[in-house]
Structures are given as structure tokens and as C-alpha cells.
Enzyme design. Structure first.
Site, short mmCIF file in Angstrom:
data_model
loop_
_atom_site.label_atom_id
_atom_site.label_comp_id
_atom_site.label_asym_id
_atom_site.label_seq_id
_atom_site.Cartn_x
_atom_site.Cartn_y
_atom_site.Cartn_z
N LYS A 191 2.59 11.77 -10.83
CA LYS A 191 1.71 10.95 -11.68
C LYS A 191 2.48 9.68 -12.03
O LYS A 191 3.56 9.74 -12.60
CB LYS A 191 1.36 11.70 -12.97
CG LYS A 191 0.20 12.65 -12.83
CD LYS A 191 -0.26 13.13 -14.19
CE LYS A 191 -1.37 14.17 -14.08
NZ LYS A 191 -1.73 14.73 -15.39
N ARG A 196 -3.60 22.22 -13.08
CA ARG A 196 -2.60 21.24 -13.56
C ARG A 196 -2.84 20.90 -15.02
O ARG A 196 -1.91 20.50 -15.73
CB ARG A 196 -2.59 19.99 -12.67
CG ARG A 196 -1.47 19.04 -13.05
CD ARG A 196 -1.16 17.99 -12.00
NE ARG A 196 -0.07 17.16 -12.44
CZ ARG A 196 0.65 16.35 -11.67
NH1 ARG A 196 0.39 16.28 -10.38
NH2 ARG A 196 1.63 15.63 -12.17
N LYS A 204 6.79 23.45 -13.05
CA LYS A 204 5.94 22.28 -12.81
C LYS A 204 5.61 22.17 -11.32
O LYS A 204 4.46 21.93 -10.94
CB LYS A 204 6.58 20.99 -13.32
CG LYS A 204 5.69 19.79 -13.04
CD LYS A 204 5.78 18.69 -14.01
CE LYS A 204 4.67 17.67 -13.71
NZ LYS A 204 4.73 16.48 -14.50
N ARG A 206 0.82 -1.24 0.00
CA ARG A 206 0.00 0.00 0.00
C ARG A 206 0.85 1.27 0.00
O ARG A 206 0.42 2.32 0.46
CB ARG A 206 -0.96 0.02 1.19
CG ARG A 206 -1.93 -1.13 1.18
CD ARG A 206 -3.11 -0.87 2.08
NE ARG A 206 -4.03 -1.98 1.97
CZ ARG A 206 -3.97 -3.08 2.73
NH1 ARG A 206 -3.02 -3.19 3.65
NH2 ARG A 206 -4.85 -4.03 2.58
N HIS A 226 6.67 11.13 -28.27
CA HIS A 226 5.71 11.94 -27.50
C HIS A 226 6.07 13.43 -27.49
O HIS A 226 5.23 14.29 -27.77
CB HIS A 226 5.62 11.40 -26.07
CG HIS A 226 4.74 12.23 -25.18
ND1 HIS A 226 3.37 12.26 -25.30
CD2 HIS A 226 5.05 13.11 -24.19
CE1 HIS A 226 2.86 13.11 -24.41
NE2 HIS A 226 3.86 13.64 -23.72
N GLU A 273 8.83 19.44 -24.36
CA GLU A 273 8.18 19.71 -23.05
C GLU A 273 8.79 20.96 -22.40
O GLU A 273 8.09 21.67 -21.68
CB GLU A 273 8.34 18.51 -22.11
CG GLU A 273 7.66 17.22 -22.58
CD GLU A 273 6.16 17.15 -22.24
OE1 GLU A 273 5.61 18.13 -21.68
OE2 GLU A 273 5.53 16.13 -22.57
N HIS A 290 -1.95 13.58 -28.44
CA HIS A 290 -2.47 12.22 -28.20
C HIS A 290 -3.16 11.67 -29.45
O HIS A 290 -3.05 10.49 -29.76
CB HIS A 290 -3.40 12.21 -26.99
CG HIS A 290 -2.67 12.43 -25.69
ND1 HIS A 290 -3.27 12.92 -24.56
CD2 HIS A 290 -1.36 12.22 -25.36
CE1 HIS A 290 -2.37 13.01 -23.59
NE2 HIS A 290 -1.21 12.59 -24.05
N HIS A 336 -1.29 18.73 -25.74
CA HIS A 336 -1.41 17.28 -25.57
C HIS A 336 -2.65 16.67 -26.21
O HIS A 336 -2.65 15.49 -26.53
CB HIS A 336 -1.36 16.91 -24.08
CG HIS A 336 0.05 16.91 -23.52
ND1 HIS A 336 0.84 18.04 -23.51
CD2 HIS A 336 0.81 15.91 -22.99
CE1 HIS A 336 2.01 17.73 -22.97
NE2 HIS A 336 2.01 16.46 -22.65
N GLU A 347 -4.98 17.51 -10.35
CA GLU A 347 -5.55 17.99 -11.62
C GLU A 347 -7.05 18.24 -11.57
O GLU A 347 -7.82 17.72 -12.36
CB GLU A 347 -5.20 17.04 -12.77
CG GLU A 347 -5.32 17.73 -14.13
CD GLU A 347 -4.70 16.94 -15.28
OE1 GLU A 347 -3.61 16.39 -15.11
OE2 GLU A 347 -5.35 16.90 -16.33
N ASN A 376 -1.01 20.20 -19.88
CA ASN A 376 -1.41 19.43 -21.06
C ASN A 376 -1.48 20.29 -22.32
O ASN A 376 -2.06 19.87 -23.32
CB ASN A 376 -2.78 18.77 -20.83
CG ASN A 376 -2.72 17.75 -19.72
OD1 ASN A 376 -1.67 17.19 -19.46
ND2 ASN A 376 -3.83 17.53 -19.05
N1 GLY Z 1 2.60 15.55 -17.51
C1 GLY Z 1 1.49 16.27 -17.04
C2 GLY Z 1 1.36 16.28 -15.57
O1 GLY Z 1 2.21 15.81 -14.86
O2 GLY Z 1 0.35 16.73 -15.08
#
Ligand code: GLY
Length: 371
Positions: A145, A243, A229, A123, A268, A187, A254, A250, A239, A247
Site C-alpha cells: 500500500k 486484509r 501481515k 508507469r 497513529h 501495531e 481514524h 482503525h 483488500e 484495520n
Molecule cells: N496497514 C493496513 C494494510 O496494509 O492493509
């Protein structure tokens, strides 16, 4: 060796991102304060293991830290159930306890997979990110993430699990193939475009030297990207709002990645760069910014030798309607309108659901006609 520190101040989950050349050789001394017993498990991929594992192991030895390592196959295909369960079982076999540490040594695939494994084993065990690609140093290793891909799509299973420490050794970027470096740069540019016009201007002036290997400029660009970031993640870890600004580009990206089968036709970060150019072009067509802004974005990408437009993607692409359908899969369509990150200018992005699908369809059709 000197390094910069960016602090991610999340309540109960605060951590530092250390950025500088030579950090891998010092990893042991930076990790040891976090250990209750001097033992770690390292997960990496076979390519990175060949380049950097021995340096990490030597620095752990020097700090008196026992270690074992698992090297997974390189590539995006690793980021699925099979290698994930292999990693989880291996961590358990290594008898890693909650208070122990797992180290993710690699690019975005390893960081996401190992972070997710750490999130679910017992956990939640703690983990350290040692990102080895530019994309991982400026994006995927920061912000918690984690996850894997499934047959249904990318990053569909995962967890928010913040690392205990991030060591971004910028000297490792010298081992990246130029194409991978430039993809990661997509990025980096994104940060300037979404929220810092002065940083974009700095990139216009310094990006070529940075790509050519200037370590001070690499340190600055990674540091500024991580600061931006971290600042956004501190405002909106899971998010719910801001956040989503990360994107930028993106939704287009995508769709293009799906249309090219997630293959080497489009990396990417290359898709992010093209997506940012398309997002700015859409913004201009909606009257949100002047036409000079998308032109300036494209000029910088071209000056860096990056892919800029749909015409730079080799092979066939589906028509505008099919691309739009792929975008709609990625983000919800509401009454024929797509949720997007648009911009009022360079450094001034915002989230909106007010983008008519027709405008995007028209732009894609024009871009496709120029191929
Ligand atoms: N790569 C986008 C984020 O970490 O929210």
C-alpha cells in the site's frame, strides 16, 4: 550477520522481507542481485539522513553501487502533493529507468510517499523499503500500500505497488524516541489481537523487555508481525476481504486522529492501541466475547505504559455524536450500522457490518464522561 526471511509469495510480485540487526550495513550486498546496472536513488527524510544515510551509502559503496540521495523534511506534512511531486521530479532528474531501483529509507511517511512515486514514475519502477521505525517495519513497509494524503483526508491517493525487497534492520529501532517505539508497538499488539492469541501471550510476557531494548525479542516480534501481515496480504492483496482485518482498531483510531487534528496529541499507533481496546470493549458489549478479553487488552497496554482510553488523550475531544460522525466518514454506515473489525476473543477478529451505532455511541459517551 544472521537474519530471518519472510517470503511474500505474490504471483509475479514475490519478494523477501529480511529482518535482523545490522542489515543496513549489509544493504549493498542484498540489493546488488536486483540491479541491472549498479546505480540507485535514495529518498529519505532529514532526521533519518542524519542518523542512517552514511551507513547505507558506505554499504552501497562497498558493493560498487553508485548512488544519489534526496532528503525530504521529516513529518506527516511531507506526505502530500508538494513533496510527492518533488520526489517524482527528482527521480526523473536522476535518470532512473524502469529496471533501476529507488530506495525508501525512513518511516511510514517516506515508505508510503516513495512507494507511490515509484509506482507512477515511468508507469512503475522497482523500489526497496528500508524501514527505520517500528511501525514501518511491522506494517507500512510490507504489503504494497503506497500513497499520500490530500486536503480531503489521509491516504486518499495512492497505488498498490509491492516492493522488490524489504530490509528491516532491527538495530535501527534503538534510535527511536520511546514514544515512537511504543506507538509502533500498538501495531505489533494488533497482530496478536487479530489472529494469534499465543503471540499476544508472548507479548504480555516479553513486551516490556522488548521495549527496553532486548534485540532477540525485537527480532522475534517484528518477524512474527511480518509473517502475519504477509500471510494476510497473500490471501487478499487488494483488500477485497480478509486484509480489512489489519484495520482492527482503525475506525476508532481514524476518528480520534481527525478529532485531534492529526497532531502530536495522538500518534497513529497510539490511536490504534486505544482503538483495539475500544473494539474489544464493543465486542464484549455485543456479547461476542467475555468482559475479561477487553480487560486483558487494556491491562497489557497499561503495563507497557501506553495510552489505553480516551482519558489518556490530552486536550478537548468532541462529544460521542461527533466522534461517531467521524467514524462514519471513515467507514460506510449502512442502515445505522457501521462496518467494523470485531473479535470473538483475543486472536479471533472478524469483519462485520452488524454493529449498531447506538452501542458505539453509548461506549464513547461513557468513555468521554470518565475524562
Ligand atoms: N496497514 C493496513 C494494510 O496494509 O492493509
Amino acid at each position: 550477520m544472521s537474519h530471518e526471511t519472510v517470503h511474500v509469495d505474490l504471483p509475479g510480485r514475490a519478494y523477501d522481507i529480511l529482518i535482523g540487526a545490522g542489515l543496513l550495513q549489509e544493504a549493498g550486498q542484498h540489493i546488488v542481485p536486483f540491479l541491472r546496472r549498479k546505480r540507485v536513488a535514495i529518498i529519505t527524510d532529514e532526521t533519518v539522513a542524519g542518523l542512517h544515510l552514511a551507513t547505507l551509502q558506505a554499504s552501497l559503496d562497498a558493493a560498487g553501487i553508485a548512488h544519489s540521495a534526496l532528503a525530504l523534511p521529516p513529518g506527516e506534512a511531507t506526505k502530500g502533493w508538494e513533496q510527492f511531486s518533488r520526489a517524482v521530479e527528482w527521480i526523473l532528474t536522476e535518470k532512473i529507468e524502469r529496471s533501476d531501483l529507488v530506495i525508501a529509507l525512513g518511516g511510514g511517511v517516506i515508505g508510503d510517499l516513495v512507494g507511490f512515486a515509484a509506482a507512477v514514475v515511468r508507469r512503475g519502477v522497482r523500489f526497496v523499503q528500508i524501514p527505520t521505525s517500528l511501525l514501518a517495519q511491522v506494517d507500512s513497509s510490507v504489503g504494497g500500500k503506497t500513497g499520500i494524503n490530500t486536503g480531503q483526508g489521509k491516504n486518499l491517493v495512492g497505488a498498490f505497488h509491492q516492493p522488490t525487497l524489504v530490509l528491516a534492520d532491527t538495530s535501527l529501532l534503538a534510535t527511536l524516541p520511546p514514544r515512537d517505539f511504543l506507538a509502533g508497538y500498538g501495531e505489533v499488539v494488533k497482530y496478536g489481537l487479530l489472529g494469534d492469541a499465543a503471540f499476544f501471550e508472548w507479548l504480555e510476557a516479553n513486551g516490556p523487555a522488548m521495549a527496553a531494548g532486548d534485540i532477540d525479542k525485537r527480532n522475534y516480534a517484528v518477524c512474527r508481525s511480518c509473517e502475519m501481515k504477509a500471510e494476510i496480504v497473500m490471501r487478499d492483496e487488494t483488500e477485497q476481504g480478509d486484509r480489512a482485518l489489519l484495520n482492527l482498531g482503525h475506525t476508532f483510531c481514524h476518528a480520534l486522529e481527525a478529532a485531534t487534528g492529526y497532531s502530536s496529541r495522538l500518534l497513529h499507533g497510539e490511536g490504534v492501541a486505544i482503538g483495539c481496546a475500544l473494539a474489544f470493549e464493543t465486542s464484549a458489549r455485543l456479547g461476542l466475547c467475555s468482559q475479561e478479553e477487553p480487560s486483558r487488552v487494556r491491562a497489557h497496554l497499561a503495563a507497557m505504559g501506553m495510552k489505553v482510553d480516551l482519558k489518556d488523550i490530552p486536550g478537548d475531544l468532541p462529544d460521542a455524536e461527533a466522534l461517531l460522525a467521524l467514524m462514519a466518514q471513515d467507514k460506510k454506515v449502512l442502515d445505522g450500522k457501521l462496518r467494523f473489525i470485531m473479535a470473538r476473543g483475543i486472536g479471533a477478529a472478524f469483519v462485520t457490518s452488524d454493529v449498531p451505532a447506538d452501542v458505539v455511541r453509548g461506549l464513547l459517551a461513557e468513555e468521554l464522561a470518565r475524562r
